[in-house]
Write an enzyme that holds these catalytic residues in place. Structure first.
Site, PDB file in Angstrom:
ATOM      1  N   ASN A  89      47.943   1.956  34.108  1.00 50.86           N
ATOM      2  CA  ASN A  89      48.833   1.308  35.080  1.00 50.86           C
ATOM      3  C   ASN A  89      49.431   2.418  35.934  1.00 50.86           C
ATOM      4  O   ASN A  89      50.304   3.143  35.485  1.00 50.86           O
ATOM      5  CB  ASN A  89      49.924   0.530  34.328  1.00 50.86           C
ATOM      6  CG  ASN A  89      50.967  -0.046  35.265  1.00 50.86           C
ATOM      7  OD1 ASN A  89      50.790  -0.034  36.489  1.00 50.86           O
ATOM      8  ND2 ASN A  89      52.052  -0.548  34.693  1.00 50.86           N
TER       9      ASN A  89
ATOM     10  N   GLU B 229      54.583  -3.836  25.031  1.00 51.47           N
ATOM     11  CA  GLU B 229      55.254  -2.658  25.572  1.00 51.47           C
ATOM     12  C   GLU B 229      56.747  -2.725  25.250  1.00 51.47           C
ATOM     13  O   GLU B 229      57.501  -3.395  25.958  1.00 51.47           O
ATOM     14  CB  GLU B 229      55.067  -2.590  27.096  1.00 51.47           C
ATOM     15  CG  GLU B 229      53.626  -2.442  27.523  1.00 51.47           C
ATOM     16  CD  GLU B 229      53.494  -1.712  28.862  1.00 51.47           C
ATOM     17  OE1 GLU B 229      52.591  -0.870  28.958  1.00 51.47           O
ATOM     18  OE2 GLU B 229      54.288  -1.949  29.780  1.00 51.47           O
TER      19      GLU B 229
ATOM     20  N   SER C 170      54.729   5.331  26.460  1.00 54.46           N
ATOM     21  CA  SER C 170      54.580   6.745  26.109  1.00 54.46           C
ATOM     22  C   SER C 170      53.358   7.010  25.230  1.00 54.46           C
ATOM     23  O   SER C 170      53.382   7.873  24.357  1.00 54.46           O
ATOM     24  CB  SER C 170      55.859   7.280  25.443  1.00 54.46           C
ATOM     25  OG  SER C 170      56.959   7.188  26.335  1.00 54.46           O
TER      26      SER C 170
HETATM   27  P1  13P Z   1      54.341   5.179  30.129  1.00 52.74           P
HETATM   28  O1  13P Z   1      52.978   5.385  29.503  1.00 52.74           O
HETATM   29  O2  13P Z   1      54.575   6.080  31.299  1.00 52.74           O
HETATM   30  O3  13P Z   1      55.430   5.168  29.117  1.00 52.74           O
HETATM   31  O4  13P Z   1      54.295   3.693  30.770  1.00 52.74           O
HETATM   32  C1  13P Z   1      53.881   2.648  29.986  1.00 52.74           C
HETATM   33  C2  13P Z   1      53.727   1.449  30.848  1.00 52.74           C
HETATM   34  O5  13P Z   1      54.690   0.868  31.307  1.00 52.74           O
HETATM   35  C3  13P Z   1      52.360   0.999  31.153  1.00 52.74           C
HETATM   36  O6  13P Z   1      52.365  -0.255  31.752  1.00 52.74           O
END
Ligand code: 13P
Length: 254
Positions: free
Chosen positions: A10, A168, A214
């Site tokens: 993303n 998430e 993350s």
């Molecule tokens: P990060 O991998 O930067 O924490 O973002 C996760 C995310 O929101 C993917 O949609």
């Protein structure tokens, strides 16, 4: 049940057309051998065409980050599912926590977008997840149960065959704080059980559930090794070809 690993990047509001093309060109040779995974990149709308063209003939699939529920009409600033399909897009992220937090996305709008995406033949990645306050208040399952029940309302088991869920935890996004594999697995298992109660055991066992928050090359292997974690939705680590490719390789246990 063998489920194919699905890793999606993303890109959020990063990378114009030139930078997107460059990233995909670098990524192509690095991921060409990963035929046992679905590799997806989700650039901003204005970068989609350039990325679709750059990815043509490779094993990289393209997704959008949002979709409107109407086919066309007076919805200034919005993009329909048909427009995405005709641009060569195959996947779409729906209900990301940033959209829920900053743009008024609700379970009801997630549900409308999801139905439009499925009708047009897109493969939706539906995001669910709790905030830190909800986790600390022991509300994680209540929140995610509601997001699933209301977000997936009216879908059939056949629809669900094309849906991916991304778990998430909001407190893990962009913070460097990954859920431990055990914490993530606990919630993934709950998501699979909830989908089982809604759509039946066969649908639940075939459902692919990504972890996001993350996720990076250093933790991808252990996360995806969990019984109910079938891939990842990646933010920061998807913005560079080498880290994204390394992350996929780790997730595949190579
Ligand atoms: P990060 O991998 O930067 O924490 O973002 C996760 C995310 O929101 C993917 O949609």
């Amino acid at each position: 049940m063998e489920r194919k690993v699905v890793i999606a990047g993303n890109w959020k509001m990063n990378k114009d057309a030139a930078a997107g093309r460059e990233l995909v060109e670098s990524l192509k040779p690095l991921v060409a051998g990963f035929t046992d995974a679905d590799v997806v990149v989700c650039p901003p709308f204005t970068t989609l065409s350039a990325v679709v063209a750059a990815a043509a003939g490779s094993n990289i699939k393209v997704g959008a980050q949002n979709v409107h529920w109407a086919e066309s009409g007076a919805f200034t600033g919005e993009i329909s599912a048909e427009m995405l399909v005709s641009s060569g897009v195959e996947y779409v992220i729906i209900g990301h926590s940033e959209r829920r937090q900053y743009f008024g996305e609700t379970d009801a709008t997630v549900n409308s977008r999801l139905k439009a995406a499925l009708k047009a033949g897109l493969k939706p990645i539906v995001c669910v997840g709790e905030t830190l306050a909800e986790r600390e208040g022991n509300k994680t399952n209540e929140v995610i149960g509601r997001q699933l029940r209301d977000g997936l309302a009216g879908l059939t088991a056949a629809d669900m065959a094309n849906v991916i869920i991304a778990y998430e935890p909001v407190w893990a996004i962009g913070t460097g704080k990954t859920a431990t594999p055990a914490i993530a697995e606990e919630t993934h298992k709950f998501i699979r059980e909830t989908v089982g109660a809604l759509f039946g055991a066969a649908t639940a066992s075939a459902l692919r559930i990504q972890y996001g928050g993350s996720m990076k090359p250093e933790n991808a292997r252990e996360l995806v090794a969990q019984a109910d974690i079938d891939g990842g939705l990646i933010g920061g680590a998807a913005l560079k070809a080498d880290s994204f490719a390394k992350l996929i390789s780790e997730a595949l246990g190579r």
